[in-house]
Design a protein around this motif. Structure first.
Motif, short mmCIF file in Angstrom:
data_model
loop_
_atom_site.label_atom_id
_atom_site.label_comp_id
_atom_site.label_asym_id
_atom_site.label_seq_id
_atom_site.Cartn_x
_atom_site.Cartn_y
_atom_site.Cartn_z
N HIS A 1 45.44 45.40 42.15
CA HIS A 1 44.61 44.33 42.71
C HIS A 1 44.35 43.24 41.67
O HIS A 1 44.43 42.06 41.98
CB HIS A 1 43.29 44.91 43.24
N HIS B 1 40.95 44.81 51.28
CA HIS B 1 40.40 45.57 50.17
C HIS B 1 39.89 46.91 50.64
O HIS B 1 39.16 47.00 51.62
CB HIS B 1 39.25 44.80 49.53
N HIS C 1 45.58 39.99 51.69
CA HIS C 1 45.46 41.43 51.50
C HIS C 1 44.07 41.89 51.92
O HIS C 1 43.13 41.11 51.99
CB HIS C 1 45.70 41.81 50.04
N HIS D 1 33.86 38.02 46.85
CA HIS D 1 35.26 38.00 46.47
C HIS D 1 35.94 36.88 47.25
O HIS D 1 35.56 36.61 48.38
CB HIS D 1 35.88 39.36 46.82
N HIS E 1 45.70 39.20 41.91
CA HIS E 1 44.89 37.98 41.77
C HIS E 1 45.28 37.18 40.55
O HIS E 1 45.20 35.95 40.56
CB HIS E 1 43.40 38.34 41.75
#
Ligand code: ZN
Ligand code: ZN
Length: 163
Positions: free
Chosen positions: A10, A111, A109, A99, A14
């Motif tokens: 993850h 989470h 995506h 976020h 990012h």
């Protein structure tokens, strides 16, 4: 996909396109007709720079004192969450965490957050497409997957016997 490093995946996702994600988030605000004020841009820049799901206090600290007033950071996060550009996650008994929900094309995506180790795991949105469609058809409920964090256990923790 190995069991180790699911959390790192993850971060890497990012880290790969921070500028693109920031531009996508600002573009989404404009598309809604929301103004891109200096505090909004500053808060989005902080969120785009970090894969972590941050509390409002952490966002304020990362912005640095004096740049944007703390109360403005809270208000700005509220607005960005209401607009869907930012996701807000309420952990029981904890502060809300934010976020960036808008990512550049091809990088969408979901989470998943591990209840044991706290790792944030990247989940493919297509895995919930059927569930999404069924919920809409059955009860008229439209899932806001971009704004949701699913709770569960990461592969590493699921494989570890309970302590
Ligand atoms: Zn993410
Ligand atoms: Zn875990």
């Amino acid at each position: 996909m190995g069991e180790a490093g699911v959390g790192l995946e993850h971060d890497a996702l990012h880290a790969a396109a921070r500028g693109d994600d920031l531009r996508a988030a600002i573009g989404a605000l404009r598309m809604r007709g929301d103004r891109v004020t200096a505090p909004r841009r500053a808060v989005l820049t902080v969120l785009a720079a970090r894969a972590d799901h941050l509390t409002a206090d952490e966002v304020a600290s990362l912005l640095g004192e004096g740049d944007v007033h703390r109360a403005t950071v809270y208000r700005t996060l509220d607005l960005l969450a209401a607009s869907g550009v930012v996701s807000r996650q309420h952990a029981p008994g904890g502060a809300a965490r934010y976020h960036l929900a808008t990512t550049a094309a091809g990088r969408r995506h979901l989470h998943g957050q591990c209840v044991d180790c706290g790792a944030v795991v990247v989940l493919p949105p297509e895995a919930l497409r059927t569930a999404s469609r069924m919920l809409r058809a059955m009860v008229g409920f439209t899932l806001a997957l971009d704004q949701s964090t699913l709770v569960g256990r990461c592969a590493a923790c699921a494989a570890t016997p309970h302590h």
